[in-house]
Design a protein around this motif. Structure first.
Motif, short mmCIF file in Angstrom:
data_model
loop_
_atom_site.label_atom_id
_atom_site.label_comp_id
_atom_site.label_asym_id
_atom_site.label_seq_id
_atom_site.Cartn_x
_atom_site.Cartn_y
_atom_site.Cartn_z
N PRO A 155 -4.02 -7.40 -37.71
CA PRO A 155 -4.82 -7.71 -38.91
C PRO A 155 -6.01 -6.76 -39.03
N ARG A 156 -6.29 -6.39 -40.26
CA ARG A 156 -7.35 -5.40 -40.51
C ARG A 156 -8.68 -5.83 -39.91
N GLU A 157 -8.97 -7.12 -39.97
CA GLU A 157 -10.25 -7.62 -39.48
C GLU A 157 -10.39 -7.45 -37.95
N ASP A 158 -9.26 -7.41 -37.25
CA ASP A 158 -9.29 -7.37 -35.79
C ASP A 158 -9.03 -5.98 -35.23
N LYS A 207 -7.74 -13.72 -30.39
CA LYS A 207 -7.54 -14.22 -29.04
C LYS A 207 -6.45 -13.42 -28.32
N LEU A 208 -6.65 -13.24 -27.00
CA LEU A 208 -5.66 -12.55 -26.19
C LEU A 208 -4.57 -13.51 -25.72
N PRO A 229 0.10 -10.89 -29.52
CA PRO A 229 0.27 -9.44 -29.74
C PRO A 229 -1.03 -8.67 -29.57
N MET A 230 -2.20 -9.34 -29.68
CA MET A 230 -3.48 -8.66 -29.51
C MET A 230 -3.59 -8.06 -28.11
N LEU A 231 -3.16 -8.80 -27.10
CA LEU A 231 -3.20 -8.27 -25.73
C LEU A 231 -2.18 -7.15 -25.55
#
Length: 407
Positions: A96-99, A181-182, A194-196
């Motif tokens: 996401p663009r914000e993250d 969140k990770l 998926p962030m992690l």
């Protein structure tokens, strides 16, 4: 240039403070940075780097200052090239663009730590084995040749590497984000988001980047303090630069040629230096070879000259404008249709406005450059679906009506 321990401590503390400031005031709260915000802070970090260089010039002398600026400019150019890969990874994981700011800041911190390790390892090898200069020179020449090799498929980049595949097999992972969140909980079980995974992908990629950049800067200076600070300041501000030139990366179509020329030049410089310091038995019976060495001033002039020619030629190229419009139109249309990409109405309006301009640029392309659109019908269908989605959002009151129509 001898650097006392207390100067090292102050320098590391200052760099750490800048990273902490970046996180607390810009990254901790997820948001999409405006163009003004990205421009102001990009300029600020470049200003910090230049002021530091003036300090090196004042306290260390002309040679040390020249080495710092040559190293900083080279590493900054290589970091811009790295943004292409960051863009592929972030797009592949649909961050996401914000993250995206958090992902990029993690990449910068990890890169700084990894490259610091490589710097001290490289310095230890150089101090122990003079033949390492031959190895570094060969690495740069091979990298330069690889950059010049034709790319079989410009759109084939993927962030799916062995580490990611292994993580997905061994650990419980999700296909969706839970904010920034990770980890999250799915059916009562802890799962990786998926962030992690995207952070792991960028971290692994940074290690590969270091294999090129560290030999390059050691080809310009062997002063560990200058190598470290030039590398660190080239990475600081990279996050802001990403958002500042996002959408223009594909316009720099000759950047790889310019970087190849720079790396090739530094590779030759390393070989000349290696011959000058030679102690390899099978080369000149282990005796130094009397060769001309490239001065710091000449190195700085060549690097700056190549970059200026590369950037000007890229921005003036009709092919670059066409390629930029085609790729960005496809990317922005996919982003607009992706409900997870952003929840910020202003960001969606920005994307749609970019689509309007890119659509006009594609339609204005002559036959020669229209052929660059591999599947024009599919692209136009994608643009039409983005237009329909925007009209539906306007009907629901979730978007402002546009004065122009996409189709």
């Amino acid at each position: 240039m001898e650097v006392p321990t207390w100067v090292w401590a102050l320098t590391i503390a200052g760099i750490g403070a800048l990273l902490l400031f970046d996180y607390i005031f810009h990254v901790r709260k997820a948001h999409v940075p405006t163009l003004k915000e990205a421009a102001v802070w990009s300029a600020a970090y470049v200003g910090f780097a230049l002021l530091f260089g003036v300090g090196v010039l004042w306290f260390g002398g002309v040679d040390a200052g020249g080495e710092y600026f040559a190293g900083y400019i080279t590493e900054k150019a290589l970091s811009v090239d790295n943004l292409f890969v960051f863009l592929i990874i972030i797009s592949s994981f649909r961050v996401p663009r914000e993250d995206q700011q958090k992902v990029l800041l993690f990449g910068i911190v990890f890169s700084l730590i990894a490259r610091t390790g490589f710097i001290f390892l490289g310095a230890a090898l150089i101090n122990t084995f003079a033949w390492v200069f031959y190895v570094f020179g060969l690495i740069l020449l091979l990298t330069a040749g690889n950059m010049l090799a034709p790319d079989k498929d410009d759109d084939s980049g993927t962030a799916d590497n062995i580490i990611i595949r292994l993580a997905r097999k061994v650990f419980h992972t999700t296909d969706y984000y839970d904010g920034d969140k990770l980890f999250t909980v799915v059916d009562g079980k802890r799962a990786l988001t998926p962030m992690l995974l995207v952070m792991v992908a960028i971290g692994g990629t940074d290690i590969l980047f270091a294999l090129d950049s560290i030999p390059a800067i050691f080809g310009l200076t062997q002063n560990v303090y200058i190598v470290f600070t030039a590398t660190a300041f080239s990475l600081l501000g990279l996050r802001q630069l990403y958002f500042l030139i996002d959408g223009l990366l594909d316009r720099l179509i000759y950047l790889s040629y310019g970087l190849a020329a720079i790396l090739g030049f530094i590779g030759v410089k390393l070989f000349l230096h290696a011959l000058h310091e030679n102690n390899v038995p099978f080369i000149n019976d282990g005796e130094p070879v009397n060769v001309v060495e490239v001065s710091t001033g000449l190195s700085l002039s060549v690097i700056v000259g190549i970059l200026i020619v590369t950037v000007v030629a890229s921005l003036a190229s009709p092919k670059g404008r066409a390629q930029n419009a085609i790729r960005n139109a496809r990317r922005h249309a996919e982003a607009y249709l992706d409900s997870e990409y952003t929840r910020d109405p202003k960001e969606r309006e920005r994307i749609f406005d970019r689509l309007l301009r890119e659509r006009d640029q594609i339609l204005a392309l002559g036959p020669k450059y229209r052929r660059m659109v591999r599947d024009e019908a599919a692209l136009m269908d994608l643009l039409e679906r983005a237009a329909s989605s925007h009209e539906a959002a306007v009907g629901r009151g979730e978007a402002a009506p546009s004065e122009r129509k996409l189709t």
